[in-house]
Design a protein around this motif. Structure first.
Motif, PDB file in Angstrom:
ATOM      1  N   UNK A 269      67.864 -18.667   3.931  1.00  0.00           N
ATOM      2  CA  UNK A 269      67.913 -19.589   5.584  1.00  0.00           C
ATOM      3  C   UNK A 269      69.745 -19.579   5.503  1.00  0.00           C
ATOM      4  N   UNK A 270      69.966 -19.930   4.835  1.00  0.00           N
ATOM      5  CA  UNK A 270      72.071 -20.281   5.195  1.00  0.00           C
ATOM      6  C   UNK A 270      72.596 -19.486   5.724  1.00  0.00           C
ATOM      7  N   UNK A 271      71.967 -18.414   4.806  1.00  0.00           N
ATOM      8  CA  UNK A 271      72.660 -16.551   4.825  1.00  0.00           C
ATOM      9  C   UNK A 271      72.314 -16.311   6.452  1.00  0.00           C
ATOM     10  N   UNK A 272      70.966 -16.286   6.621  1.00  0.00           N
ATOM     11  CA  UNK A 272      70.586 -15.987   7.671  1.00  0.00           C
ATOM     12  C   UNK A 272      71.230 -17.007   8.987  1.00  0.00           C
ATOM     13  N   UNK A 273      71.001 -17.658   8.885  1.00  0.00           N
ATOM     14  CA  UNK A 273      71.935 -18.547  10.265  1.00  0.00           C
ATOM     15  C   UNK A 273      73.325 -17.871  10.875  1.00  0.00           C
ATOM     16  N   UNK A 274      74.124 -17.682   9.875  1.00  0.00           N
ATOM     17  CA  UNK A 274      75.297 -17.076   9.354  1.00  0.00           C
ATOM     18  C   UNK A 274      75.460 -16.232   9.615  1.00  0.00           C
ATOM     19  N   UNK A 275      74.840 -15.409   9.645  1.00  0.00           N
ATOM     20  CA  UNK A 275      74.035 -13.623   9.965  1.00  0.00           C
ATOM     21  C   UNK A 275      73.963 -13.570  11.378  1.00  0.00           C
ATOM     22  N   UNK A 276      73.056 -14.509  12.154  1.00  0.00           N
ATOM     23  CA  UNK A 276      72.492 -14.509  12.976  1.00  0.00           C
ATOM     24  C   UNK A 276      74.021 -15.404  14.299  1.00  0.00           C
ATOM     25  N   UNK A 277      74.161 -16.811  13.966  1.00  0.00           N
ATOM     26  CA  UNK A 277      75.230 -17.016  14.512  1.00  0.00           C
ATOM     27  C   UNK A 277      76.850 -16.288  14.367  1.00  0.00           C
TER      28      UNK A 277
ATOM     29  N   UNK B 138      63.343 -17.507   5.949  1.00  0.00           N
ATOM     30  CA  UNK B 138      64.450 -16.266   6.661  1.00  0.00           C
ATOM     31  C   UNK B 138      63.207 -15.477   7.675  1.00  0.00           C
ATOM     32  N   UNK B 139      62.101 -15.735   8.128  1.00  0.00           N
ATOM     33  CA  UNK B 139      61.375 -15.320   9.466  1.00  0.00           C
ATOM     34  C   UNK B 139      61.839 -16.181  10.354  1.00  0.00           C
ATOM     35  N   UNK B 140      61.454 -17.841   9.942  1.00  0.00           N
ATOM     36  CA  UNK B 140      61.697 -18.877  10.522  1.00  0.00           C
ATOM     37  C   UNK B 140      63.281 -18.636  11.293  1.00  0.00           C
ATOM     38  N   UNK B 141      63.716 -18.587  10.497  1.00  0.00           N
ATOM     39  CA  UNK B 141      64.913 -18.682  11.218  1.00  0.00           C
ATOM     40  C   UNK B 141      65.374 -17.105  11.834  1.00  0.00           C
ATOM     41  N   UNK B 142      65.027 -16.248  12.292  1.00  0.00           N
ATOM     42  CA  UNK B 142      65.293 -15.615  12.893  1.00  0.00           C
ATOM     43  C   UNK B 142      64.418 -15.628  14.068  1.00  0.00           C
ATOM     44  N   UNK B 143      63.455 -16.420  14.407  1.00  0.00           N
ATOM     45  CA  UNK B 143      62.126 -16.846  14.976  1.00  0.00           C
ATOM     46  C   UNK B 143      63.394 -17.367  16.210  1.00  0.00           C
ATOM     47  N   UNK B 144      63.677 -18.479  16.044  1.00  0.00           N
ATOM     48  CA  UNK B 144      64.579 -19.549  16.197  1.00  0.00           C
ATOM     49  C   UNK B 144      65.779 -18.820  17.498  1.00  0.00           C
ATOM     50  N   UNK B 145      66.317 -18.009  16.150  1.00  0.00           N
ATOM     51  CA  UNK B 145      67.844 -17.089  17.138  1.00  0.00           C
ATOM     52  C   UNK B 145      67.222 -16.028  17.676  1.00  0.00           C
ATOM     53  N   UNK B 146      65.977 -15.514  18.202  1.00  0.00           N
ATOM     54  CA  UNK B 146      65.517 -14.566  18.483  1.00  0.00           C
ATOM     55  C   UNK B 146      65.775 -13.437  18.270  1.00  0.00           C
TER      56      UNK B 146
ATOM     57  N   UNK C  67      60.079  -7.328   7.265  1.00  0.00           N
ATOM     58  CA  UNK C  67      59.763  -7.508   5.609  1.00  0.00           C
ATOM     59  C   UNK C  67      59.444  -6.690   4.824  1.00  0.00           C
ATOM     60  N   UNK C  68      60.324  -6.069   4.088  1.00  0.00           N
ATOM     61  CA  UNK C  68      59.444  -4.669   3.904  1.00  0.00           C
ATOM     62  C   UNK C  68      59.348  -5.073   1.885  1.00  0.00           C
ATOM     63  N   UNK C  69      59.802  -6.145   1.473  1.00  0.00           N
ATOM     64  CA  UNK C  69      59.741  -6.439   0.162  1.00  0.00           C
ATOM     65  C   UNK C  69      58.592  -7.163  -0.471  1.00  0.00           C
TER      66      UNK C  69
END
Length: 412
Positions: free
Chosen positions: A89-97, A116-124, A129-131
């Motif tokens: 989640x922390x990586x996802x927020x940094x990548x998106x933000x 991470x799916x929830x972070x993507x949803x909040x960040x639009x 998910x391939x794995x």
């Protein structure tokens, strides 16, 4: 004259006082690239089935697309989530933000994928998910920002479970990895076994990364179940299979079945230990000319290793994502990109033609393979014999049964 000059100065000051809002408004940032982040397990238990190979698959997809979309270069980033949802989640927020990443791909470990799916949803933004294989990703936790490419626990459990009960495996005992993936796999398989007329006599859970399965296998042995189902994967699966042989479960008439098995597992264990077993998958490198070409290109960059189906999923997901981004003029609107991916059929040289359902479930062929005997194998990665292609209505959970709000009209 002094009054006139003073008045002019005050007037100028008053006019300038109204300008800061305009002067302080920064120009819209210039979009420099299309950035795709491969978030994986780069050194842990999922590294062989996804990991560095997923990064290579994404790079191949970007190269085959020409390396640019809407005039912008395609950049592939990577990070290790270390099998921790908070780290992912922390990586996802940094990548998106802060790093302008458009989409995150791969995500082995279902707990990480759900977070991470929830972070993507909040960040639009977009999560592909391939794995991870938790069926909730296209069920009650579906998202307008997420597409699920890998087979899920419904497919991986229902297809073999029904077949084994029909072959006489009436009583089942589960050895389950104690996190979202394992729980979901056991639940889905239990439902399939019960519907087919079988009975579950027990289960035991173990932490991710377990090396000693002695106490677990003693419980499985004592259950006298006709089928001991391994609801785990990767290093856990390999270790548990090796130790079931030491405990002699098969010699006592118990059939040991892996519900989430990949080609890297078979190569690691060897054909002598796995020959004759039934495996369900959505891809294999030796299916046709297209899969063989991709397999050879991948192997050239991976020291001779052939790709797993999860790594092939990365290639397909990145390819289809880039098509949607190109059609929208390099849009950063994640929901719009995912909607575009759902609207267009999936098509590439690795998987052929397929579709993405409204719940985010990618639909492509599912196959039943039998593991070859050593004498029938021509090379290290020549391990599967195709038995049948499973009809779509048998291979995937019916869309109405998943509980996805995108299907029920709730909008997600």
């Amino acid at each position: 004259m002094r009054r006139a000059i003073l008045g002019a100065i005050l007037l100028a000051g008053g006019l300038m006082a109204g300008l800061p809002a305009l002067a302080q408004t920064p120009p819209a940032p210039r979009r420099e690239a299309i950035r795709i982040g491969i978030m994986s397990d780069l050194s842990g238990s999922f590294a062989d089935v996804a990991g560095p190979g997923s990064v290579v698959a994404a790079q191949l997809a970007a190269e085959d697309f020409g390396g640019r979309v809407a005039g912008l270069p395609v950049q592939i980033l990577s990070a290790d989530h270390q099998n921790r949802a908070d780290t992912g989640s922390a990586i996802a927020r940094r990548w998106f933000d802060t790093e302008a990443v458009d989409a995150i791909v791969d995500l082995p470990n279902s707990a990480v994928a759900l977070a991470v799916g929830e972070v993507a949803r909040n960040a639009n933004r977009v999560a592909l998910v391939t794995a991870a294989v938790a069926s909730r990703l296209s069920g009650d936790l579906c998202s307008p920002n997420l597409i699920h490419y890998s087979l899920d626990t419904w497919s991986m459990s229902n297809v073999p479970s029904r077949a084994l009960v029909q072959q006489g495996g009436n009583t089942w005992f589960y050895i389950t990895a104690d996190y979202a993936f394992g729980h979901d796999l056991e639940r889905q398989s239990t439902d399939a076994v019960t519907r087919a007329g079988g009975r579950v006599v027990g289960s035991v859970r173990h932490p991710l990364g377990t090396t000693d399965f002695s106490s677990v296998l003693l419980q499985a042995q004592a259950s006298r179940a006709s089928v001991v189902a391994l609801a785990n994967s990767q290093a856990d699966f390999i270790n548990s299979v090796k130790q079931t042989s030491e405990f002699g479960l098969t010699r006592r008439g118990q059939r040991v079945v892996g519900l989430a098995v990949y080609i890297s597992d078979i190569v690691s264990l060897g054909l002598e230990a796995t020959q004759g077993a039934i495996v369900v998958g959505n891809w294999y490198w030796d299916l046709n000319d297209g899969t063989r070409r991709f397999g050879r290109r991948f192997a050239e960059r991976m020291g001779g290793r052939m790709p797993t189906d999860l790594q092939a999923n990365v290639y397909a997901a990145v390819t289809h994502h880039l098509k949607a981004v190109a059609a929208l003029g390099a849009s950063t609107d994640g929901r719009a990109v995912v909607a575009g991916m759902k609207a267009a059929p999936t098509e590439d040289t690795v998987f052929g033609r397929g579709e993405i359902r409204p719940d985010g479930r990618r639909i492509s062929p599912v196959y039943v393979f039998q593991i070859k005997a050593p004498a029938d194998s021509a090379s290290r990665y020549d391990v599967y014999r195709l038995l049948r292609e499973v009809p779509v209505e048998e291979a995937y959970r019916p869309i109405a049964q998943g509980g996805c709000a995108l299907v029920q009209g709730g909008g997600g």
